[in-house]
Structure formats: structure tokens, C-alpha cells
Design a protein around this motif. Sequence first.
Motif, PDB file in Angstrom:
ATOM      1  N   VAL A 289       4.119   4.420  -7.849  1.00  0.00           N
ATOM      2  CA  VAL A 289       4.473   3.468  -8.912  1.00  0.00           C
ATOM      3  C   VAL A 289       4.645   4.141 -10.274  1.00  0.00           C
ATOM      4  N   PHE A 290       4.035   5.324 -10.464  1.00  0.00           N
ATOM      5  CA  PHE A 290       4.171   6.019 -11.749  1.00  0.00           C
ATOM      6  C   PHE A 290       5.322   7.029 -11.742  1.00  0.00           C
ATOM      7  N   ASP A 291       6.039   7.140 -10.614  1.00  0.00           N
ATOM      8  CA  ASP A 291       7.199   8.034 -10.552  1.00  0.00           C
ATOM      9  C   ASP A 291       8.353   7.439 -11.352  1.00  0.00           C
ATOM     10  N   ARG A 292       9.125   8.286 -11.979  1.00  0.00           N
ATOM     11  CA  ARG A 292      10.258   7.798 -12.766  1.00  0.00           C
ATOM     12  C   ARG A 292      11.302   7.165 -11.848  1.00  0.00           C
ATOM     13  N   PHE A 293      11.851   6.051 -12.292  1.00  0.00           N
ATOM     14  CA  PHE A 293      12.891   5.285 -11.609  1.00  0.00           C
ATOM     15  C   PHE A 293      12.416   4.665 -10.296  1.00  0.00           C
ATOM     16  N   TYR A 294      11.114   4.752 -10.017  1.00  0.00           N
ATOM     17  CA  TYR A 294      10.636   4.189  -8.752  1.00  0.00           C
ATOM     18  C   TYR A 294      10.486   2.678  -8.892  1.00  0.00           C
ATOM     19  N   ARG A 295      11.043   1.960  -7.951  1.00  0.00           N
ATOM     20  CA  ARG A 295      10.974   0.495  -7.971  1.00  0.00           C
ATOM     21  C   ARG A 295      10.489   0.009  -6.617  1.00  0.00           C
ATOM     22  N   VAL A 296       9.482  -0.856  -6.645  1.00  0.00           N
ATOM     23  CA  VAL A 296       8.958  -1.408  -5.400  1.00  0.00           C
ATOM     24  C   VAL A 296       9.986  -2.335  -4.779  1.00  0.00           C
ATOM     25  N   ASP A 297      10.529  -3.260  -5.566  1.00  0.00           N
ATOM     26  CA  ASP A 297      11.571  -4.188  -5.125  1.00  0.00           C
ATOM     27  C   ASP A 297      12.787  -3.936  -6.015  1.00  0.00           C
ATOM     28  N   LYS A 298      13.720  -3.110  -5.516  1.00  0.00           N
ATOM     29  CA  LYS A 298      14.827  -2.654  -6.364  1.00  0.00           C
ATOM     30  C   LYS A 298      15.691  -3.797  -6.882  1.00  0.00           C
TER      31      LYS A 298
ATOM     32  N   LYS B 295       0.810  -1.210   0.000  1.00  0.00           N
ATOM     33  CA  LYS B 295       0.000   0.000   0.000  1.00  0.00           C
ATOM     34  C   LYS B 295       0.849   1.268   0.000  1.00  0.00           C
ATOM     35  N   ASN B 296       1.958   1.273   0.735  1.00  0.00           N
ATOM     36  CA  ASN B 296       2.771   2.487   0.838  1.00  0.00           C
ATOM     37  C   ASN B 296       3.521   2.812  -0.459  1.00  0.00           C
ATOM     38  N   HIS B 297       3.520   1.879  -1.423  1.00  0.00           N
ATOM     39  CA  HIS B 297       4.189   2.122  -2.702  1.00  0.00           C
ATOM     40  C   HIS B 297       3.220   2.547  -3.812  1.00  0.00           C
ATOM     41  N   LEU B 298       1.922   2.392  -3.580  1.00  0.00           N
ATOM     42  CA  LEU B 298       0.952   2.607  -4.658  1.00  0.00           C
ATOM     43  C   LEU B 298       0.960   4.035  -5.202  1.00  0.00           C
TER      44      LEU B 298
ATOM     45  N   THR C 215      -2.933  -5.522  -4.011  1.00  0.00           N
ATOM     46  CA  THR C 215      -2.790  -6.089  -2.671  1.00  0.00           C
ATOM     47  C   THR C 215      -1.683  -7.139  -2.719  1.00  0.00           C
ATOM     48  N   PRO C 216      -0.689  -7.041  -1.822  1.00  0.00           N
ATOM     49  CA  PRO C 216       0.382  -8.047  -1.820  1.00  0.00           C
ATOM     50  C   PRO C 216      -0.155  -9.470  -1.684  1.00  0.00           C
ATOM     51  N   GLY C 217       0.335 -10.343  -2.550  1.00  0.00           N
ATOM     52  CA  GLY C 217      -0.097 -11.736  -2.513  1.00  0.00           C
ATOM     53  C   GLY C 217      -1.379 -12.007  -3.272  1.00  0.00           C
TER      54      GLY C 217
END
Length: 348
Positions: A293-302, A287-290, A334-336
Motif C-alpha cells: 500500500v505504500f508503494d508508489r502508484f499502487y492501487r488496491v482497486d484500480k 491481506k495480499n495488498h497490505l 481487514t476487508p469489510g
Amino acid sequence: MMKNPTPRQIALASAILLSAYSLVFYIGVTNLEFVSGWLAWILFPLTILGLAYLVNLYYLKKYIYRKVKLIYKTIHRHKRSPDEKAPGIDVDNNIIEEVEKEVNAWAAIQQQELDRFRAWADYRRKFVGDISHELKTPIFTIQGYLHTLLDGGLYDDKVNMTFLKKAAKNVDRLYTIVEDLSAIARLEAGNLVLEMQAFDIKELTEEIFEDLEIKAREKEIILEFKDGASQNYKVLADREYIRQVLTNLIHNSIKYGNSGGKTKVGFYDMDKNMLIEVADNGIGIPKNHLLHVFDRFYRVDKSRSRAQGGSGLGLSIVKHIIEAHKQTINVRSTPGVGSTFGFTLEKA
């Protein structure tokens, strides 16, 4: 006492006071009797009143005009021609109040510009840092492989081809980053020229399914349409740019999907627009990454994202393309459970 008087009211009030004091002084000096001096009682104060009013008004206009002119020279960026310049000020208007309003408006605009400049400065600093970080990894990797080959590895059949292939892979990644940065620059500069046309969104999706079939098979992921999406819908958009959007979203669903999972595309009639959704049952997004996600260079799991390849700019480009069509894009996840990306397009 009047609140915020006009220049004319100030001149008149000061003239009345001056004529009243002058009359009192005149009577005290001349000791006129009422019968013999009744004409002087009228003419003298009226003369003083008129003269004082005209003099006061003249100098008030000159003084206020000069001060207001200096203020306007400071706050206005537009240089007016001689024909546009006013010869003076309107003495029947509350010029001070008008100037105060204009100065307050100017101050508000200046503050907005300052805030915007600060935001852009922070954005540029972060962007330069992100670019440096993203380019540094493949460059250092290529450098390491090439130096190893130059130091003798080139003649070692066990490592030469392996290192050359890895160096070539990182060169491809560099090329992807540079191409995506160029695309972002064009989109943000407003240089995107859309070739709007009516086309079948289902047919386009089927073409993308065929293009990504091998990648999906490698991950054992099934590409299919949602129930109720068998009907063909025509939308009005730039077909090639929408191909890029769908390819990115479907490719991401494969990349981050679970082996043996599914990627489903659905179409929903929204009267004047069509909602297109790409859903998967993959790893999902916390949820804290949602919001990012459209930001440039943003990676949830780098670590996983870099291992999967890509520039980190795909979703940012997707968002710019959809916004260039004056439409919206959003994500639910939602994770999972999985993720669903949805965007709208105008119906043809």
C-alpha cells in the motif's frame, strides 16, 4: 609442511634444502675426511644457506610485491599518494592470505553493488512504466474532449461546458501527479529540510477535521477522536509535513469509507514517542495488498481509485515523510471491517 607459510618461511625452507643438497654434493666431489674437512662441513653449508636465503627472500619479495600490486590496482578505487604507498611487503605476514581476504571482500562488495544496480534497473523500468500508464489516461481523456470541441462541439451548448469541465478536471489530475512526483524526487534525494518544532498534535488534527468537514459530510462520515484522546499531546516534528501526513490519511479514510461510517483518530503515549492512529470502518484492504500500500502508484482497486481521483503517490509520500523524521508507519486492515494507519512521532 606448513600451511599458508610467510615469504620468510618459504625463503628459509628453500635455503635449508639447497644448502643440504649442496653439502652432499660437495662431500661427494671432494671426498673430504672428517678430521681435515670439519671446518668446510660447517662453513660451506652455512654460506650456501645464507646466500640462498637472501637471494630467495629478495626475489620472493619482488615477485609477490609485483603480483599483489597488480591485484590491488584492480580491486582498489582509491588512488594513494606516494607517501601512503608502502615500500614493499612484510615478509613475516602471510601476504597471500591477506590478499585473499581482501579479494573476497572486494568480490562480495562487487556482488552487492551488482545486485543493487539490478534492483535499481528493475525499479526504474517499473517506475517509468507506472508513470507512462498514470499519465496516459488523463492525457488521452483531455485529448478526446479537446478534439471533440474543435470538431464542432464547442458550438454545442449541450456538451461544450461539460467537456471543458471534464478536461479541466483531468488537467488538475495531471498537475497533482507532477507535483507528487516532484515531492517524491525531493524526498528520495534527501533534500527534505525539516523545521522541527514542538506543537499540539490534537490541535493540528482538529484543524484538519475542519478542512475536510465538507468532504466528510458529503459521504455522511463522522470525524471524531477515539476514547481517551481528549488530552492534548505535544510532539516534536515538522508541523506542515505532519499536516500533509494526517490530511492524506484522513482524506483516504473518507474516500474509501462507507457512507454513514466513522473516521477516528487516537493518540497513545509510548514513553519517548507518540503513536497516532487513523482508523475507519470502511471497505478495508485485502491481506495480499497490505505489503504494497505504500508503494508508489499502487492501487488496491484500480478502477475505484482512479474514479476517486488522486495521483496514487499519497501513501508513498506519507511513508517518506515519516521515515525522514526517523519514525515508522504501519497499517492494519481487514476487508469489510476497516483500516487503521498508525505512525509514531517523538514527544516534545
